[in-house]
Enzyme design. Structure first.
Site, mmCIF file in Angstrom:
data_model
loop_
_atom_site.group_PDB
_atom_site.id
_atom_site.type_symbol
_atom_site.label_atom_id
_atom_site.label_comp_id
_atom_site.label_asym_id
_atom_site.label_seq_id
_atom_site.Cartn_x
_atom_site.Cartn_y
_atom_site.Cartn_z
ATOM 1 N N GLU C 251 0.696 -1.274 0.129
ATOM 2 C CA GLU C 251 -0.030 0.090 0.026
ATOM 3 C C GLU C 251 0.845 1.295 -0.017
ATOM 4 O O GLU C 251 0.795 2.133 -0.641
ATOM 5 C CB GLU C 251 -0.938 0.146 1.301
ATOM 6 C CG GLU C 251 -1.830 1.239 1.212
ATOM 7 C CD GLU C 251 -2.783 1.338 2.543
ATOM 8 O OE1 GLU C 251 -2.771 0.208 3.264
ATOM 9 O OE2 GLU C 251 -3.331 2.149 2.963
ATOM 10 N N ARG C 252 1.849 1.276 0.800
ATOM 11 C CA ARG C 252 2.684 2.418 0.976
ATOM 12 C C ARG C 252 3.580 2.529 -0.262
ATOM 13 O O ARG C 252 3.708 3.675 -0.604
ATOM 14 C CB ARG C 252 3.730 2.526 2.193
ATOM 15 C CG ARG C 252 2.786 2.483 3.404
ATOM 16 C CD ARG C 252 3.793 2.239 4.718
ATOM 17 N NE ARG C 252 2.913 2.465 5.987
ATOM 18 C CZ ARG C 252 3.045 1.756 7.050
ATOM 19 N NH1 ARG C 252 4.153 1.238 7.242
ATOM 20 N NH2 ARG C 252 2.188 1.700 8.173
ATOM 21 N N GLY C 349 -1.040 33.821 -11.587
ATOM 22 C CA GLY C 349 -2.298 33.824 -11.271
ATOM 23 C C GLY C 349 -3.128 32.681 -12.041
ATOM 24 O O GLY C 349 -4.206 31.999 -11.385
#
Lengths: 333, 256, 392
Positions: C251-252, C349
């Protein structure tokens, strides 16, 4: 007998196709530069009009080839036999055809039968001291060009419409006529055209159009396309093109698509409205002489290839452009 | 209904095309795809097979990397694949390529040969006609529909006059146009099965024995497109820009 | 376009490459066109995606062919899982279903349990979620208190779980429950129970509003006297915690490698923007600050890529690299936040506008150091290893 250059004269709706006239114009130039004779080749029955027009654009002789049935229409396979037989007996130096659907098919089949190469979709043909003629054609959607030559005869090439200038026709010129009949050894037909559903549009065919107004995703929806129709009508009933996005969205049929998986066009003027300019689209129109791009996105790729770029709302700009053209044409009259 | 599909592996559309010092087109690290038009051809062949039975064989002229494309075709459902490796031959023109391809196909039984309308790299659009010529068969280019009624194929294709419907007696050759179908894409089960399907490799030189390889068109050289002169961005309000544009198109560009 | 090089492509077999390409095409067709709609409008992925993936054979590719799977290995699972992160779509997580939760069934479940559930997981007819974290116990998983009390042939489950991925669309919850209430047992009183919400009533779901990761439906799940057949116990009673610990390396690793690819995508977005943006008359990419900032990110990512490639290969070989994977999880999840932030800043932006992928990626990335093992827990694991004497 002097060397000859042949130009295949293709008929469309009873008239000689524009690209055939362009090739006669170019052919005449090449013939004169190389001390050759220019012959127009028609695969069909003789008519005075065909002879006169071919002569006006430079043909010194017009060769009409049919079989005993004297049809005006044959299958590509049959056309190939008509053409190949005479090519084998007459042995011209070169045969040039317009790169139309039929032209391409005919050229491919004929060159295969004769075992010679073909330079297809050429945009330039030049005289060459070593190889007589050399041909320039686009590859990779026009991102590169290849110069081709061959040691074998006849040299065969198809030309992209709008690549060669139409000469000023001289209807005082005459050409001699030759008629040949080839035995097609009629067998039961292997392919039969059942019917043709005529295209609805009265607009010129895209690949031969001089001016094209095209719309892209920026048009928004199918109804908005009338804005382009108005502009196209004002410009004289010119052709309308579409980007793939427009066709995939169902706003226009496939026959309008310009691009890598659509049609390749070469107009003098291409007005692109709301088209971003993907590589696939550019491949279809980058040989346009003048490109105008109208788009509200200042970073749209098409603005980089455009000769004239207008950044803004196309629904504001295009109607105003239509109005400006109306003013111009009114002043002309 | 046995069908042969001629596939070509081409550069991906987004590839930047450039020439190396020797003036050759760079093909190192280039992403390769199945020519998009050939996908329509393969898809239609698979649909015919699903409806009427028979075998679909994919054939390709290419190099070592072309195996990827052929495996992908097998994963989609083709039964057999054949690669004609032409890496040792100098560039073949369409005429020679068709002769070699025809010799390879000659050994296989077929009712139809499908190709894509055009390869997007060479822009040739001739293979269908050339193969048809080699086997003395009828051919129709750019079909957008095909229906089979016994030994007759009823196809549709766009011509300049309009949409033409043609009845063709098999065997015959057809090239696929966009709009013929929506190609499927491989599913896991297909990918796994592909491993077990035959992929034969033949050296093109063997097939080409005796052919006058230099008799077609030869590439003399490549040139980059002439760069377009930098364009102009018009300024001002819509009214100002359009007035200016019309003036430029009339006076400067002289196209209206 | 610049790309961080990985050694893995050169090691792939033809089939693996074909698989990756096929899934890539699938993503282009089925996911990419819907990204903005799912993320900003629906605030979750379409449940049908699982069915579509199942139909094409892209779920649980490791599963036994008798269940409809392809019997493939971790490399194939990894190729598919990586594909979405590679495109900056981190919170679309079918790999959670396929490669984190479903493997529990193969690893610890009985034949009968597998026969009953695996075919549906492979086809995408039932979607899996794992329910471990509780409102009071996240990292301290051992203190889980959702109870499962025996009653005849069933367990009665009561309690609540929080931060459950796919909590809204899931059909089956692999739930960590306390089957033995004896406080002395602590984590040894925990079991894994398969709760099929299509068969058992009483499962309540509440969608949680989060600041990012909007492809993912995160939920609070409540169990109110939910009756679950005892044959739905996964493996043995009291072994739940041990089972969970065993699955963590995979999983990790999937999370760490996912965020590495995610960061690489952010870098590409930053480079793309800097190239075409013009500032004060020249390309943004010509400003040294921009160049240097992106170069720093690139260096970190090259190091990270090397680490991840090695761990993926080691995991494929079946090696225990749980320590290194814990390091990788912590490391990647910290720098991915920085990488995305730098690339967003490059956008100016526009980086703040949801229309731009980098904005969406920024919304997603904050969860990296929290989910699938928080950085704090990783530090506990790593530091323990530093000071523990190796067993003789």
């Amino acid at each position: 007998m002097a060397n000859r250059i042949w130009v295949y004269v293709e008929q469309y709706k009873g008239k000689i196709r524009k690209v055939s006239l362009e090739l006669l114009s170019k052919g005449r130039q090449l013939a004169r530069a190389n001390d050759c004779e220019l012959e127009a080749v028609v695969l069909g029955p003789e008519t005075a009009e065909l002879t006169a027009t071919a002569a006006a654009y430079g043909a010194e002789r017009v060769l009409f080839i049919t079989d005993e049935r004297d049809f005006a229409n044959y299958t590509i396979r049959e056309y190939t036999t008509l053409l190949a037989q005479l090519l084998q007996t007459d042995k011209p130096e070169a045969l040039l055809l317009g790169d139309t659907a039929r032209g391409r098919d005919l050229a491919a089949r004929t060159s295969q039968r004769l075992g010679v190469g073909l330079a297809a979709d050429c945009i330039a043909i030049e005289t060459d001291p070593d190889s007589f003629l050399k041909f320039k054609r686009p590859i990779y959607g026009g991102r590169l060009f290849a110069w081709l030559e061959s040691a074998n005869r006849p040299l065969m090439a198809t030309a992209r419409p709008n690549s060669f200038l139409l000469a000023e026709p001289d209807f005082t010129r005459t050409a001699s006529v030759r008629k040949e009949k080839v035995n097609l050894a009629i067998e039961a037909p292997r392919e039969v055209v059942k019917f043709v559903s005529k295209r609805a549009s009265k607009r010129p065919e895209l690949t031969e159009a001089d001016i094209i107004v095209a719309g892209g995703r920026g048009m928004g929806n199918a109804d908005n396309l009338h804005v382009l129709e108005d502009l196209a009508d004002t410009l004289g009933g010119v052709a309308i093109g579409a980007s793939r996005a427009v066709v995939d969205s169902g706003w226009r049929d496939m026959e309008y698509q310009v691009g890598q998986t659509g049609k390749t066009v070469s107009p003098a003027l291409y007005i692109a409205c709301g088209i971003s300019g993907s590589i696939q689209h550019l491949a279809g129109m980058n040989s346009s002489k003048v490109i105008v791009a109208i788009n509200r996105d200042p970073n749209a790729t098409i603005l980089d290839v455009a000769d004239y770029a207008l950044v803004g709302d196309l629904f504001d700009i295009v109607p105003k452009l239509t109005a400006e053209f109306q003013k111009l044409f009114k002043a002309d009259n | 209904m046995d069908i042969i599909v001629c596939l070509k592996q081409t550069f991906d559309t987004e590839t930047v095309i450039w020439l190396n010092e020797k003036g050759e087109i760079n093909d190192k690290d280039v992403k390769l795809i199945i020519n998009p038009y050939d996908e329509f051809a393969l898809e239609e062949a698979l649909r015919v097979k699903e409806k009427l039975g028979g075998e679909v064989t994919v054939v390709s002229l290419g190099g070592v990397r072309t195996q990827e494309a052929l495996r992908a075709a097998l994963a989609l459902g083709a039964d057999k694949a054949m690669l004609i490796n032409c890496e040792n031959l100098t560039e073949l023109d369409e005429m020679m390529a068709a002769k070699i391809l025809a010799r390879a196909i000659n050994a296989l039984p077929f009712d139809m040969i499908f190709t894509g309308r055009m390869a997007i790299d060479s822009g040739g659009a001739q293979m269908a006609m050339r193969l048809a010529e080699e086997f003395d068969l009828p051919a129709v280019s750019g079909i957008t529909k095909i229906e089979l009624e016994g030994r007759t194929a009823v196809v549709q294709h766009e011509t300049d006059e309009g949409l033409e419907t043609v009845e063709v007696l098999l065997p015959a050759v057809f090239s696929a146009q966009k709009g013929l179908n929506e190609p499927r894409y491989p599913v896991m089960a297909g990918i796994l099965k592909a491993k077990k399907k035959p992929l034969d490799i033949i050296a093109a030189e063997e097939l080409a024995a005796g052919l006058p390889l230099q008799s077609g068109m030869k590439v003399r050289g490549y040139v980059a497109p002439e760069s377009r002169l930098p364009g102009r961005v018009l300024n001002g309000s819509a009214a100002e820009m359009t007035a200016e544009l019309v003036r430029l198109l009339r006076e400067e560009a002289k196209v209206v | 376009m610049f790309k961080i090089r990985s050694i893995i492509p050169s090691l792939l077999t033809e089939e693996q490459k074909l698989l990756q390409e096929s899934f890539s095409n699938f993503v282009e067709r089925e996911i990419t066109p819907n990204v903005n709609k799912w993320y900003f409008q629906d605030r979750q992925v379409d449940k049908n995606l699982y069915k579509k993936m199942g139909d094409q054979g892209f779920l649980c590719v490791w599963a036994d062919p008798k269940y409809g799977g392809a019997g493939l290995g971790f490399m194939e699972s990894w190729l598919l899982a990586n594909e979405l992160y590679r495109r900056g779509c981190g919170s679309i997580e079918p790999y959670l279903h396929s490669d984190i939760i479903a493997p529990y069934f193969r690893n610890f479940g009985s034949q009968e349990l597998n026969d009953r559930f695996m075919p549906d997981f492979v086809k995408g007819d039932k979607i899996l979620a794992v329910a471990m974290t509780e409102p009071d116990y996240g990292s301290d998983v051992g203190s889980t208190c959702t109870s499962a009390v025996k009653d005849g042939d069933d367990y009665i489950v009561n309690g609540s779980k929080i931060f459950i991925s796919n909590g809204i669309i899931a059909d089956v919850f692999l739930t960590l429950v306390r089957t033995d209430p004896d406080p002395a047992l602590k984590h040894k009183g925990l079991s894994l129970l398969v709760i099929d919400a299509t068969e058992s009533s009483g499962v309540g779901r509440k969608k949680l509003e989060k600041i990012g990761g909007h492809f993912l439906d995160l939920a609070e799940i409540s169990f109110d006297n939910v009756r679950v057949p005892r044959k739905n116990l996964l493996g043995e009673e009291g072994r739940g915690f041990a089972y969970v610990m065993k699955g963590l390396q995979q999983e990790r690793l999937l999370a760490a490698s996912g965020w590495q690819s995610f960061a690489e995508h952010a870098l590409q977005e930053g480079i793309k923007y800097a190239k075409q943006r013009k500032v004060f008359g020249q390309s943004l990419s010509r400003f040294q600050n921009t160049e240097f900032k992106l170069a720093e990110v690139a260096c970190r990512l090259v190091a990270g890529r090397s680490m991840i490639d090695n761990l993926v290969l080691a995991h494929c070989r079946g090696e225990d690299v749980s320590f290194e994977v814990a390091c990788a999880k912590m490391y990647t999840c910290d720098y991915v936040k920085e990488a995305v932030d730098v690339c967003l800043q490059v956008h100016g932006g526009y980086g703040y506008m949801t229309e731009f992928p980098i904005a969406r990626m920024c919304m997603d990335v904050r969860a990296a150091s929290i989910s699938a093992g928080s950085s704090e827990v990783m530090k506990i694991i790593v530091s323990r290893e530093l000071f523990t004497e190796p067993k003789a």
